[in-house]
Design a protein around this motif. Structure first.
Motif, short mmCIF file in Angstrom:
data_model
loop_
_atom_site.label_atom_id
_atom_site.label_comp_id
_atom_site.label_asym_id
_atom_site.label_seq_id
_atom_site.Cartn_x
_atom_site.Cartn_y
_atom_site.Cartn_z
N ALA A 176 0.83 -1.21 0.00
CA ALA A 176 0.00 0.00 0.00
C ALA A 176 0.87 1.26 0.00
O ALA A 176 0.58 2.23 -0.70
CB ALA A 176 -0.95 0.00 1.19
N TYR A 177 1.93 1.26 0.81
CA TYR A 177 2.81 2.43 0.79
C TYR A 177 4.03 2.22 -0.09
O TYR A 177 4.62 3.17 -0.60
CB TYR A 177 3.22 2.85 2.20
N GLY A 178 4.44 0.96 -0.28
CA GLY A 178 5.65 0.67 -1.03
C GLY A 178 5.55 1.02 -2.51
O GLY A 178 6.47 1.62 -3.08
N LEU A 179 4.45 0.66 -3.15
CA LEU A 179 4.30 0.92 -4.59
C LEU A 179 4.33 2.42 -4.91
O LEU A 179 5.07 2.84 -5.80
CB LEU A 179 3.04 0.25 -5.12
N PRO A 180 3.55 3.26 -4.22
CA PRO A 180 3.60 4.69 -4.56
C PRO A 180 4.93 5.36 -4.24
O PRO A 180 5.37 6.24 -5.00
CB PRO A 180 2.45 5.31 -3.75
N ILE A 181 5.61 4.97 -3.14
CA ILE A 181 6.89 5.64 -2.86
C ILE A 181 7.96 5.21 -3.84
O ILE A 181 8.83 6.01 -4.22
CB ILE A 181 7.35 5.44 -1.39
N LEU A 182 7.91 3.96 -4.28
CA LEU A 182 8.86 3.51 -5.31
C LEU A 182 8.63 4.28 -6.61
O LEU A 182 9.58 4.67 -7.31
CB LEU A 182 8.71 2.01 -5.55
N GLN A 183 7.36 4.48 -6.94
CA GLN A 183 7.02 5.13 -8.19
C GLN A 183 7.41 6.62 -8.20
O GLN A 183 7.81 7.17 -9.24
CB GLN A 183 5.53 4.99 -8.47
N THR A 184 7.31 7.27 -7.07
CA THR A 184 7.57 8.72 -7.01
C THR A 184 9.01 9.06 -6.66
O THR A 184 9.36 10.24 -6.57
CB THR A 184 6.63 9.39 -5.99
N THR A 185 9.86 8.05 -6.47
CA THR A 185 11.27 8.31 -6.13
C THR A 185 12.04 8.83 -7.34
O THR A 185 11.93 8.28 -8.44
CB THR A 185 11.93 7.02 -5.61
N ASP A 186 12.80 9.86 -7.12
CA ASP A 186 13.67 10.41 -8.16
C ASP A 186 14.99 9.63 -8.12
O ASP A 186 15.84 9.87 -7.26
CB ASP A 186 13.91 11.90 -7.90
N ARG A 187 15.18 8.73 -9.08
CA ARG A 187 16.35 7.85 -9.05
C ARG A 187 17.64 8.56 -9.43
O ARG A 187 18.73 8.07 -9.15
CB ARG A 187 16.11 6.64 -9.96
N ILE A 188 17.53 9.69 -10.09
CA ILE A 188 18.74 10.43 -10.47
C ILE A 188 19.38 11.06 -9.24
O ILE A 188 20.60 11.14 -9.12
CB ILE A 188 18.38 11.51 -11.52
N ARG A 189 18.56 11.50 -8.31
CA ARG A 189 19.06 12.17 -7.10
C ARG A 189 19.41 11.09 -6.06
O ARG A 189 18.54 10.42 -5.52
CB ARG A 189 17.99 13.10 -6.55
N LYS A 190 20.70 10.93 -5.75
CA LYS A 190 21.15 9.87 -4.85
C LYS A 190 21.14 10.35 -3.40
O LYS A 190 22.16 10.41 -2.73
CB LYS A 190 22.55 9.42 -5.25
N GLN A 191 19.94 10.73 -2.94
CA GLN A 191 19.74 11.13 -1.54
C GLN A 191 18.55 10.36 -0.97
O GLN A 191 17.62 10.02 -1.72
CB GLN A 191 19.43 12.63 -1.45
N PRO A 192 18.55 10.11 0.34
CA PRO A 192 17.38 9.46 0.94
C PRO A 192 16.14 10.34 0.79
O PRO A 192 16.12 11.49 1.23
CB PRO A 192 17.77 9.30 2.41
N GLN A 193 15.11 9.79 0.14
CA GLN A 193 13.87 10.53 -0.11
C GLN A 193 12.69 9.97 0.67
O GLN A 193 11.66 10.64 0.81
CB GLN A 193 13.56 10.51 -1.62
N THR A 194 12.82 8.73 1.13
CA THR A 194 11.76 8.11 1.94
C THR A 194 12.40 7.45 3.16
O THR A 194 13.42 6.78 3.03
CB THR A 194 10.98 7.07 1.14
N LEU A 195 11.79 7.67 4.31
CA LEU A 195 12.24 7.04 5.56
C LEU A 195 11.10 6.18 6.10
O LEU A 195 9.99 6.68 6.31
CB LEU A 195 12.62 8.10 6.58
N ILE A 196 11.36 4.89 6.29
CA ILE A 196 10.38 3.96 6.86
C ILE A 196 10.90 3.50 8.21
O ILE A 196 11.98 2.90 8.29
CB ILE A 196 10.15 2.75 5.93
N LEU A 197 10.18 3.78 9.28
CA LEU A 197 10.54 3.35 10.62
C LEU A 197 9.70 2.16 11.03
O LEU A 197 8.48 2.16 10.84
CB LEU A 197 10.35 4.50 11.62
N CYS A 198 10.35 1.17 11.62
CA CYS A 198 9.63 -0.04 12.08
C CYS A 198 10.29 -0.53 13.36
O CYS A 198 11.42 -0.17 13.66
CB CYS A 198 9.63 -1.11 10.99
N PRO A 199 9.60 -1.37 14.14
CA PRO A 199 10.08 -1.65 15.50
C PRO A 199 11.23 -2.64 15.61
O PRO A 199 11.98 -2.59 16.57
CB PRO A 199 8.83 -2.21 16.20
N THR A 200 11.39 -3.58 14.66
CA THR A 200 12.35 -4.65 14.87
C THR A 200 13.20 -4.92 13.63
O THR A 200 12.85 -4.55 12.51
CB THR A 200 11.65 -5.98 15.22
#
Length: 594
Positions: A56-80
């Protein structure tokens, strides 16, 4: 129902998910994907585990990522660590045909130097546990200035594990103009505070009802005497011959004991708890994932982030203290549209807690009747016949062997061969249940009204609860308002008392707590803990039986919000757990010394 194409998913991602067997979007995907493909959309999604959240969140963030810019654009936090690796793996699968897209899992327990090297080379998406990410931030080796999406996955679990301060510290460093998505199975007050502080007019998506359990799960309870709980578990495991599930226990000691008993009785089982090393933990989990184990016996903390498909059963070997824990436990089965069974093995004193859980998750618990030995043998026999019917026969491979087999068995009739086959497979089980006594049922009739009153007194006044055999119960003058949770309490005992102390039941209240330790260690634990203080406050431990209502009133009246010394961020082991800073503990001087 819309298709993934109609939701706006691009072709390279569509090609990958088709190969993975995705056909139509699940409800949470249909709601979330269009929102994240847009701009300035903050989303709160309340959905159970196994409902398709990662896509649900993975597909849209992958699609909107600018691959030319080599900087972190999405941060996913999880517990473990386990969930971190699972999410990163899923995102890599979705982006199979999206070239030059870099995803980095960041977690404790692996080389921080290799993670720093990967960050220097350039990544687009970071999947992280809060503890390790904070460590990287403190080293100035991670750049969050270009973050456009922040996702908190299993937010309620992160807060239960004491990550509130870490999350606040991390969110303070990401740009304010970013999308934020919060996924949670339940909606505790702490999450409501985070949404109010960091989210802008968030859109709330509820799959099912708030705090409600998965609709595909049957909830069954069996009421037995405490002495019969293991025998009840054994019967239920035997009754479901194709069981693939987790048995949840309250303590590490109980977890290991139940696993050892199951192994001794011939079951394909193993344990997962906090005393295992990371290597042992990984080994057990890998065996379970590839189904070399049928039954995993685990504590709640050890099983957090364990993402395994197709579990058939969850067994609650005693109910958890928190309703959220029950929701997370049972939510590990009945995933991706499949059905599952959640079984609670309770004694009469847990009946009220069972009613409270049922009310909160809005589910009806079926009362189960334990199967008899005859029922179990019949069920196992039918399963064997099914396997014989469906077995694949390799004609070419066994053709040369069959003449010798036929010669050996030609003197037997067909009925004799079948009888011998059944006996070969079932003699041990038949012999066991022929001699086994039936488990005594617990009476729930109105005639138990006085007993129920006693149970209610026990529930309302925890000091009256019966202590486990061989243990002694103590009062402690710290509680949840101090940031104290089970893992912090265990850590506090271990820091004050050298050596391994067997710890039993833990009960946490806002301003005070109760805990049990083995009787042989009781005096030593009390004496040593009473010689320490935390953040200038003396630790007070005394036998629970010495407490009275007036003494506890003194703690009940304390404010619920105050300085919480146990909530201070610090990396705990290798998995992102936290504990109070060592500098906060110091030995108290004996009276009279200057």
């Amino acid at each position: 129902m819309k298709t993934f194409e109609e939701l706006g998913v691009a072709e390279p991602l569509l090609q990958a998910i088709r190969e993975m067997g995705y056909e139509v979007p699940m409800p949470v995907q249909e709601e979330v994907i269009p929102l994240l493909l847009g701009n300035d959309n903050d989303v709160i999604a309340l959905a159970q585990t196994g409902t398709g959240k990662t896509a649900a969140y993975g597909l849209p963030i992958l699609q909107t990522t600018d691959r030319i810019r080599k900087q972190p654009q999405t941060l996913i936090l999880c517990p473990t660590r386990e969930l971190c690796l699972q999410i990163a793996g899923d995102l890599s699968d979705y982006s199979k045909y999206a070239d030059d897209l870099k995803i980095l899992p960041v977690y404790g327990g692996s080389s921080i130097d290799s993670q720093i090297k990967s960050l220097k080379k350039g990544v687009h998406i970071i999947v992280a546990t809060p503890g390790r990410l904070l460590d990287l931030m403190n080293r100035k080796t991670v750049d969050l200035t270009a973050i456009g999406n922040v996702i908190l996955d299993e937010a309620d679990e992160m807060l239960n594990m004491g990550f509130s301060d870490s999350i606040n510290a991390i969110l303070a460093e990401v740009p304010p103009a970013r999308n934020m998505l919060l996924f949670s199975a339940t909606m505790p007050q702490e999450i409501a505070r985070i949404t109010k502080k960091y989210m802008r007019d968030p859109k709330e998506i509820v799959i099912g009802r708030k705090n409600e359990g998965n609709a595909n799960i049957r909830h069954i309870y069996y009421l037995v005497h405490a002495r019969d709980k293991y025998l009840a578990l054994k019967r239920l495991v035997d009754y479901y011959p194709n069981v693939y599930g987790i048995v949840f226990c309250r303590t590490r000691k109980e977890t290991q004991e139940i696993a050892d008993k199951l192994i001794q009785d011939g079951y394909n089982a193993d344990s997962l708890h906090g005393e295992l090393s990371q290597m042992q933990r990984d080994y057990v989990m890998q065996k379970f994932r590839i189904r070399n184990l049928q039954i995993l016996v685990a504590t709640d903390v050890a099983a957090r982030g364990l993402d395994v498909d197709d579990l058939t059963h969850i067994f609650h070997y005693g109910l958890p203290d928190e309703t959220e824990s029950y929701t997370h436990r049972s939510g590990r089965t009945g995933r991706a549209g499949k059905t599952g069974i959640s079984i609670a093995i309770c004694h009469i004193k847990e009946k009220r807690k069972l009613r409270d859980i049922a009310k909160i998750i809005n589910k009806t618990f079926e009362k189960g009747t334990l199967p008899t030995g005859k029922d179990i043998c019949e069920k196992q026999l039918v399963n064997l016949v099914d396997q014989i019917e469906k077995v694949k026969v390799n004609e070419d491979e066994i053709a040369s062997l069959m003449p010798a087999v036929f010669r050996k068995l030609e003197w037997l009739e067909k009925e004799d061969i079948i009888k011998r086959l059944i006996s070969l497979e079932f003699n041990r089980m038949i012999d066991y249940y022929r001699d086994a006594d039936e488990i005594e049922t617990v009476d729930e009739s109105p005639s138990r009204r006085n007993d129920d009153k006693d149970d209610r007194k026990s529930h309302d006044n925890p000091r009256r609860r019966k202590t486990e055999d061989g243990y002694r119960r103590f009062f402690l003058n710290f509680g949840k308002a101090d940031g104290l949770y089970p893992n912090q309490l265990i850590e506090l005992i271990n820091r004050c008392v050298p050596g391994k102390v067997p710890i039993g039941r833990i009960e946490l209240h806002d301003n005070f707590s109760f805990f049990e330790v083995e009787k042989g260690e009781a005096q030593r634990v009390m004496d040593l803990m009473n010689s320490y203080e935390v953040e200038g406050r003396s630790i007070s431990v005394e036998p629970a039986e010495d407490r009275n209502d007036k003494k506890n009133d003194r703690y009940d009246d304390r404010p619920k919000k105050r300085n919480a010394p146990f909530a201070s961020p610090r990396k705990y082991g290798g998995d992102g757990f936290r504990r109070p800073p060592a500098a906060g503990y110091k030995k108290r001087k004996p009276a009279g010394r200057r």
